[in-house]
Design a protein around this motif. Structure first.
Motif, short mmCIF file in Angstrom:
data_model
loop_
_atom_site.label_atom_id
_atom_site.label_comp_id
_atom_site.label_asym_id
_atom_site.label_seq_id
_atom_site.Cartn_x
_atom_site.Cartn_y
_atom_site.Cartn_z
N ALA A 134 6.40 -3.41 -18.10
CA ALA A 134 6.89 -3.12 -19.45
C ALA A 134 8.14 -3.95 -19.73
CB ALA A 134 7.19 -1.63 -19.60
N ALA A 135 8.65 -3.86 -20.94
CA ALA A 135 9.78 -4.69 -21.35
C ALA A 135 11.07 -4.28 -20.64
CB ALA A 135 9.96 -4.61 -22.86
N TYR A 136 11.31 -2.96 -20.50
CA TYR A 136 12.57 -2.48 -19.92
C TYR A 136 12.38 -1.69 -18.65
CZ TYR A 136 14.18 -3.71 -24.58
OH TYR A 136 14.46 -4.39 -25.73
N PHE A 137 11.16 -1.43 -18.25
CA PHE A 137 10.92 -0.61 -17.06
C PHE A 137 9.69 -1.13 -16.33
CE2 PHE A 137 8.66 2.99 -15.08
CZ PHE A 137 9.62 3.35 -14.13
N VAL A 138 9.81 -1.26 -15.02
CA VAL A 138 8.70 -1.70 -14.17
C VAL A 138 8.34 -0.58 -13.21
CG1 VAL A 138 7.90 -3.40 -12.50
CG2 VAL A 138 9.44 -4.10 -14.35
N ASP A 139 7.13 -0.07 -13.31
CA ASP A 139 6.65 0.95 -12.39
C ASP A 139 6.05 0.24 -11.18
OD1 ASP A 139 5.62 3.09 -11.06
OD2 ASP A 139 4.69 4.02 -12.82
N TYR A 140 6.86 0.13 -10.13
CA TYR A 140 6.44 -0.64 -8.97
C TYR A 140 5.26 0.01 -8.24
CZ TYR A 140 10.59 -3.51 -9.54
OH TYR A 140 11.53 -4.36 -10.04
N SER A 141 5.09 1.30 -8.39
CA SER A 141 3.94 1.94 -7.76
C SER A 141 2.63 1.42 -8.37
CB SER A 141 4.04 3.46 -7.91
OG SER A 141 4.03 3.83 -9.28
N LEU A 142 2.61 1.22 -9.69
CA LEU A 142 1.41 0.69 -10.33
C LEU A 142 1.24 -0.80 -10.05
CD1 LEU A 142 1.50 2.45 -13.83
CD2 LEU A 142 0.27 3.14 -11.77
N VAL A 143 2.34 -1.55 -10.08
CA VAL A 143 2.25 -2.99 -9.84
C VAL A 143 1.74 -3.28 -8.43
CG1 VAL A 143 3.57 -5.13 -9.68
CG2 VAL A 143 4.03 -3.52 -11.54
N LEU A 144 2.32 -2.63 -7.43
CA LEU A 144 1.91 -2.89 -6.06
C LEU A 144 0.55 -2.28 -5.75
CD1 LEU A 144 5.29 -2.56 -4.16
CD2 LEU A 144 4.10 -4.60 -4.91
N ASN A 145 0.19 -1.22 -6.45
CA ASN A 145 -1.17 -0.70 -6.32
C ASN A 145 -2.17 -1.73 -6.83
OD1 ASN A 145 -3.65 0.87 -7.41
ND2 ASN A 145 -2.64 2.33 -6.06
N TYR A 202 0.82 -1.20 0.00
CA TYR A 202 0.00 0.00 0.00
C TYR A 202 0.86 1.26 0.00
CZ TYR A 202 -3.08 3.68 1.71
OH TYR A 202 -3.75 4.87 1.86
N VAL A 203 1.95 1.24 0.78
CA VAL A 203 2.84 2.41 0.84
C VAL A 203 3.45 2.69 -0.52
CG1 VAL A 203 5.01 3.28 1.79
CG2 VAL A 203 3.33 2.20 3.30
N ILE A 204 4.01 1.67 -1.17
CA ILE A 204 4.61 1.86 -2.49
C ILE A 204 3.55 2.21 -3.52
CG2 ILE A 204 5.98 0.76 -4.30
CD1 ILE A 204 7.52 1.38 -1.75
N GLY A 205 2.37 1.59 -3.42
CA GLY A 205 1.31 1.87 -4.38
C GLY A 205 0.68 3.22 -4.25
N SER A 206 0.96 3.93 -3.15
CA SER A 206 0.41 5.28 -2.97
C SER A 206 1.41 6.38 -3.30
CB SER A 206 -0.05 5.44 -1.51
OG SER A 206 1.03 5.29 -0.62
N LYS A 207 2.55 6.03 -3.89
CA LYS A 207 3.56 7.01 -4.26
C LYS A 207 3.77 7.00 -5.76
CE LYS A 207 6.11 6.53 0.12
NZ LYS A 207 7.43 6.23 0.73
N PHE A 256 -2.55 7.19 -4.18
CA PHE A 256 -3.12 5.84 -4.30
C PHE A 256 -4.29 5.81 -5.28
CE2 PHE A 256 -5.91 2.35 -3.11
CZ PHE A 256 -5.03 1.29 -3.05
N LEU A 257 -5.23 6.74 -5.13
CA LEU A 257 -6.39 6.76 -6.03
C LEU A 257 -5.98 7.06 -7.47
CD1 LEU A 257 -9.04 8.55 -3.78
CD2 LEU A 257 -8.75 6.09 -4.21
N GLN A 258 -5.01 7.94 -7.63
CA GLN A 258 -4.54 8.24 -8.98
C GLN A 258 -3.88 7.01 -9.61
OE1 GLN A 258 -1.81 11.52 -9.09
NE2 GLN A 258 -1.34 11.27 -11.28
N ASN A 259 -3.05 6.31 -8.85
CA ASN A 259 -2.43 5.10 -9.37
C ASN A 259 -3.46 4.00 -9.63
OD1 ASN A 259 0.06 6.31 -9.18
ND2 ASN A 259 0.57 5.39 -7.20
N ALA A 260 -4.47 3.93 -8.76
CA ALA A 260 -5.53 2.94 -8.97
C ALA A 260 -6.29 3.22 -10.26
CB ALA A 260 -6.47 2.92 -7.78
N SER A 261 -6.56 4.49 -10.53
CA SER A 261 -7.23 4.84 -11.79
C SER A 261 -6.38 4.48 -13.00
CB SER A 261 -7.55 6.34 -11.79
OG SER A 261 -8.15 6.73 -13.02
#
Length: 297
Positions: free
Chosen positions: A255-266, A53-58, A76-81
């Motif tokens: 993605a192939a070369y970049f992982v946005d952990y905020s979106l993944v953990l969200n 939750y902490v990582i997904g809200s940043k 968090f809500l922005q990443n969830a959207s």
């Protein structure tokens, strides 16, 4: 002449202490060590979800600047959207509910039927067959992936939810669980009474064994729902990207070369929310049902 002395009558013990056969219940209080141990287990179990939750809200910049902060951000809500619009979230959510619910019902039904047969019926080869069923739990699931994929291909079910539901409809653990539960919770006298009344074996199972197995079946259904909800390996192989379950859909966030952990953990938190709601509404009923089953057994 001295008056006779009257000796007081002995105090009458409570009924629970004087009647033969009445069990005395002694309440014991847990030690402080037990509470400390349970607190450690609770914190250790909840920490991964809180960290997600902490990582997904940043956002990505905040994660890079302070990756070890335990204070949640405000996105968090922005990443969830973003997660919901990036992947087929609602379709995947519906697929997960359909698959998990159907598999749970089928596993409970078939496991209760097999458990009733192994626990209360007498037939040739019962013990050897039960040992064989239990031994299948030692076989890794990965060994059967290739032949299972070939079978699903010949049936034309590749990409279909049936390819995920039917192979999971029978559980060796579920058979073992219900066999052990019905062996203790279902008295033989009830089965004999139903046979005297002229009930068939199927009628005895439906009217006598299944109600007695309700607490154990509830726990088995919960375990099966969680395991199916979080299953990734087989659905990732057999389902199409346009018809995924939630774990498979979340994989599309990488993605192939970049992982946005905020979106993944969200997305992980969003996937865990239905399970949390399930525990909140069904946890007390499940625990009370298990306790009632233990007392009856």
């Amino acid at each position: 002449m001295t008056a006779p002395t009257l000796t007081p009558a002995p105090a009458v013990e409570p009924a629970a202490k004087t009647r033969r056969g009445t069990r005395l219940v002694r309440r014991t209080q847990a030690s402080p060590t037990a509470y400390v141990f349970l607190a450690i287990v609770l914190v250790g179990s909840a920490f991964p979800l809180w960290w997600s939750y902490v990582i997904g809200s940043k956002d990505s910049a905040a994660i890079v600047q302070d990756p070890y902060s335990l204070v949640p951000g405000g996105h968090f809500l922005q990443n969830a959207s973003t997660v919901i619009t990036t992947i087929p979230f609602w379709k995947a959510l519906g697929n997960s509910i359909l698959v998990s619910g159907t598999v749970s019902v089928l596993v409970v039904l078939f496991s209760a039927m097999a458990g009733f047969a192994f626990a209360k019926l007498r037939f040739r080869g019962r013990s050897g067959l039960l040992v064989f069923v239990i031994a299948t739990m030692a076989v890794p699931t990965q060994l059967g992936i290739v032949p299972l994929f070939i079978v699903m291909s010949k049936l034309g079910w590749i990409g279909s939810l049936w390819a995920v539901i039917l192979p999971s409809a029978v559980s060796a653990f579920g058979v073992f669980w219900m066999t052990q539960y019905l062996h203790e919770a279902l008295p033989d006298e009830l089965i004999e009474a139903s046979r005297v009344d002229g009930a068939s074996t199927l009628r005895t199972f439906w009217s006598v064994a299944l109600p007695a197995a309700r607490p154990g079946a509830a726990m088995l259904g919960l375990f099966t729902f969680i395991a199916t909800w979080t299953n990734f390996f087989w659905p990732f192989i057999i389902l199409d990207p346009g018809n995924p379950t939630l774990p498979v859909a979340l994989q599309q966030l990488q993605a192939a070369y970049f992982v946005d952990y905020s979106l993944v953990l969200n997305g992980v938190v969003l996937m865990a929310l239905p399970l949390i709601v399930l525990f909140v509404f069904a946890g007390k009923q499940l625990v009370s049902g298990i306790m009632q089953g233990a007392v009856k057994g």
